[in-house]
Write a protein that holds these residues in place. Structure first.
Motif, PDB file in Angstrom:
ATOM      1  N   LEU A 187     -11.821 -24.483 -31.859  1.00  0.00           N
ATOM      2  CA  LEU A 187     -13.137 -24.607 -32.465  1.00  0.00           C
ATOM      3  C   LEU A 187     -14.097 -23.604 -31.847  1.00  0.00           C
ATOM      4  N   ALA A 188     -15.267 -23.482 -32.468  1.00  0.00           N
ATOM      5  CA  ALA A 188     -16.259 -22.508 -32.030  1.00  0.00           C
ATOM      6  C   ALA A 188     -17.618 -23.172 -31.901  1.00  0.00           C
ATOM      7  N   LEU A 189     -18.431 -22.617 -31.023  1.00  0.00           N
ATOM      8  CA  LEU A 189     -19.817 -23.036 -30.850  1.00  0.00           C
ATOM      9  C   LEU A 189     -20.710 -21.954 -31.444  1.00  0.00           C
ATOM     10  N   ALA A 190     -21.623 -22.339 -32.323  1.00  0.00           N
ATOM     11  CA  ALA A 190     -22.480 -21.347 -32.977  1.00  0.00           C
ATOM     12  C   ALA A 190     -23.794 -21.987 -33.395  1.00  0.00           C
ATOM     13  N   ALA A 191     -24.864 -21.245 -33.234  1.00  0.00           N
ATOM     14  CA  ALA A 191     -26.146 -21.695 -33.769  1.00  0.00           C
ATOM     15  C   ALA A 191     -26.113 -21.579 -35.291  1.00  0.00           C
ATOM     16  N   ASN A 192     -26.992 -22.311 -35.950  1.00  0.00           N
ATOM     17  CA  ASN A 192     -27.052 -22.244 -37.418  1.00  0.00           C
ATOM     18  C   ASN A 192     -27.203 -20.822 -37.930  1.00  0.00           C
ATOM     19  N   CYS A 193     -27.956 -19.996 -37.184  1.00  0.00           N
ATOM     20  CA  CYS A 193     -28.187 -18.620 -37.636  1.00  0.00           C
ATOM     21  C   CYS A 193     -26.929 -17.757 -37.565  1.00  0.00           C
ATOM     22  N   GLN A 194     -25.869 -18.262 -36.928  1.00  0.00           N
ATOM     23  CA  GLN A 194     -24.611 -17.512 -36.819  1.00  0.00           C
ATOM     24  C   GLN A 194     -23.598 -17.912 -37.881  1.00  0.00           C
ATOM     25  N   VAL A 195     -24.001 -18.764 -38.802  1.00  0.00           N
ATOM     26  CA  VAL A 195     -23.076 -19.253 -39.829  1.00  0.00           C
ATOM     27  C   VAL A 195     -23.540 -18.760 -41.200  1.00  0.00           C
ATOM     28  N   VAL A 196     -22.626 -18.120 -41.917  1.00  0.00           N
ATOM     29  CA  VAL A 196     -22.899 -17.637 -43.271  1.00  0.00           C
ATOM     30  C   VAL A 196     -21.869 -18.238 -44.226  1.00  0.00           C
ATOM     31  N   GLU A 197     -22.102 -18.045 -45.516  1.00  0.00           N
ATOM     32  CA  GLU A 197     -21.195 -18.636 -46.502  1.00  0.00           C
ATOM     33  C   GLU A 197     -19.805 -18.013 -46.447  1.00  0.00           C
ATOM     34  N   LYS A 198     -19.756 -16.678 -46.417  1.00  0.00           N
ATOM     35  CA  LYS A 198     -18.452 -16.007 -46.547  1.00  0.00           C
ATOM     36  C   LYS A 198     -18.458 -14.709 -45.749  1.00  0.00           C
ATOM     37  N   LEU A 199     -17.402 -14.478 -44.976  1.00  0.00           N
ATOM     38  CA  LEU A 199     -17.218 -13.241 -44.228  1.00  0.00           C
ATOM     39  C   LEU A 199     -15.981 -12.514 -44.737  1.00  0.00           C
ATOM     40  N   PRO A 200     -15.909 -11.206 -44.512  1.00  0.00           N
ATOM     41  CA  PRO A 200     -14.673 -10.491 -44.861  1.00  0.00           C
ATOM     42  C   PRO A 200     -13.534 -10.966 -43.978  1.00  0.00           C
ATOM     43  N   ALA A 201     -12.411 -11.312 -44.583  1.00  0.00           N
ATOM     44  CA  ALA A 201     -11.256 -11.788 -43.820  1.00  0.00           C
ATOM     45  C   ALA A 201     -10.040 -10.940 -44.151  1.00  0.00           C
ATOM     46  N   GLU A 202      -9.369 -10.471 -43.095  1.00  0.00           N
ATOM     47  CA  GLU A 202      -8.116  -9.728 -43.274  1.00  0.00           C
ATOM     48  C   GLU A 202      -6.965 -10.733 -43.332  1.00  0.00           C
ATOM     49  N   PRO A 203      -5.802 -10.308 -43.842  1.00  0.00           N
ATOM     50  CA  PRO A 203      -4.665 -11.227 -43.927  1.00  0.00           C
ATOM     51  C   PRO A 203      -4.249 -11.798 -42.568  1.00  0.00           C
ATOM     52  N   PHE A 204      -4.505 -11.025 -41.489  1.00  0.00           N
ATOM     53  CA  PHE A 204      -4.072 -11.481 -40.157  1.00  0.00           C
ATOM     54  C   PHE A 204      -5.132 -12.348 -39.464  1.00  0.00           C
ATOM     55  N   ASP A 205      -6.317 -12.489 -40.063  1.00  0.00           N
ATOM     56  CA  ASP A 205      -7.366 -13.304 -39.443  1.00  0.00           C
ATOM     57  C   ASP A 205      -6.996 -14.784 -39.494  1.00  0.00           C
ATOM     58  N   ILE A 206      -7.281 -15.479 -38.410  1.00  0.00           N
ATOM     59  CA  ILE A 206      -6.979 -16.901 -38.323  1.00  0.00           C
ATOM     60  C   ILE A 206      -8.279 -17.658 -38.086  1.00  0.00           C
ATOM     61  N   PRO A 207      -8.637 -18.580 -38.981  1.00  0.00           N
ATOM     62  CA  PRO A 207      -9.897 -19.295 -38.817  1.00  0.00           C
ATOM     63  C   PRO A 207      -9.817 -20.362 -37.733  1.00  0.00           C
ATOM     64  N   VAL A 208     -10.964 -20.714 -37.178  1.00  0.00           N
ATOM     65  CA  VAL A 208     -11.017 -21.868 -36.282  1.00  0.00           C
ATOM     66  C   VAL A 208     -10.976 -23.131 -37.134  1.00  0.00           C
ATOM     67  N   ASP A 209     -10.615 -24.253 -36.514  1.00  0.00           N
ATOM     68  CA  ASP A 209     -10.495 -25.505 -37.252  1.00  0.00           C
ATOM     69  C   ASP A 209     -11.847 -26.158 -37.516  1.00  0.00           C
TER      70      ASP A 209
END
Length: 197
Positions: A161-183
């Protein structure tokens, strides 16, 4: 902010933008956000179920992880922190029991001293707190540009998991096939998305 972004050039612009934004947060607001992030994390079920916590020793614009590390020690959890290997962009985690087991390396990062610590197997880490500058609601991230966590997460099977302020969260980011999201992402308002935790 736009809903879609494209390539690495845009990621650099995104990094620049959010770094400028983070630098403008007043100290009192930063302290309040950090207190909330720590509180939400250490009271969560995923934290309570974890025995071994993987986490960075924060520096610069990162949210302060010292209260989290101190809480883990107080609760008898094992804390392990990363050591980066710039030659191959890999990293290993080492168990620390106090800050005397750290040394200051490049970019003023504090990392474990291998001779004073015990290396921990990747799959022994129950909960990994993943740093980043920007996140989207699916858990994808824009990091600091080193690629260390991208490589580490490729075969990591436990909670992340990740810790982030509200200002660090957006709807959609560019993701490469090798990118792995946090849970899951924890903001000052609590868990943003539950994913796998």
């Amino acid at each position: 902010m736009q809903s879609e972004w494209g390539d690495e050039l845009e990621k650099k612009e995104l990094r620049k933008h959010i770094i400028q934004r983070l630098q403008t947060i007043p100290d009192a607001d930063r302290a309040s956000i950090e207190e909330a992030l720590t509180g939400h994390l250490v009271s969560s079920a995923v934290w309570q179920q974890a025995d071994v916590i993987g986490i960075t020793v924060s520096h610069g614009l990162e949210w302060n992880t010292e209260p989290i590390i101190q809480t883990a020690w107080k609760e008898g959890k094992t804390v392990c922190v990363p050591k980066c290997h710039p030659e191959n962009r890999q990293m290993d985690f080492y168990i620390i029991h106090d800050y005397d087991q750290l040394e200051t390396v490049y970019y003023k990062l504090r990392e474990p001293i291998p001779e004073k610590t015990e290396k921990v197997a990747k799959q022994a880490i129950d909960l990994l707190v993943v740093p980043g500058l920007l996140f989207d609601r699916e858990g994808y991230r824009v990091g600091f540009g080193g690629g260390y966590y991208d490589r580490f997460l490729t075969d990591f099977v436990h909670d992340k998991l990740a810790l982030a302020a509200n200002c660090q969260v957006v709807e959609k980011l560019p993701a490469e096939p090798f990118d792995i999201p946090v849970d899951a992402i924890i903001t000052e308002n609590g868990f943003l998305q539950q994913g796998g935790v």
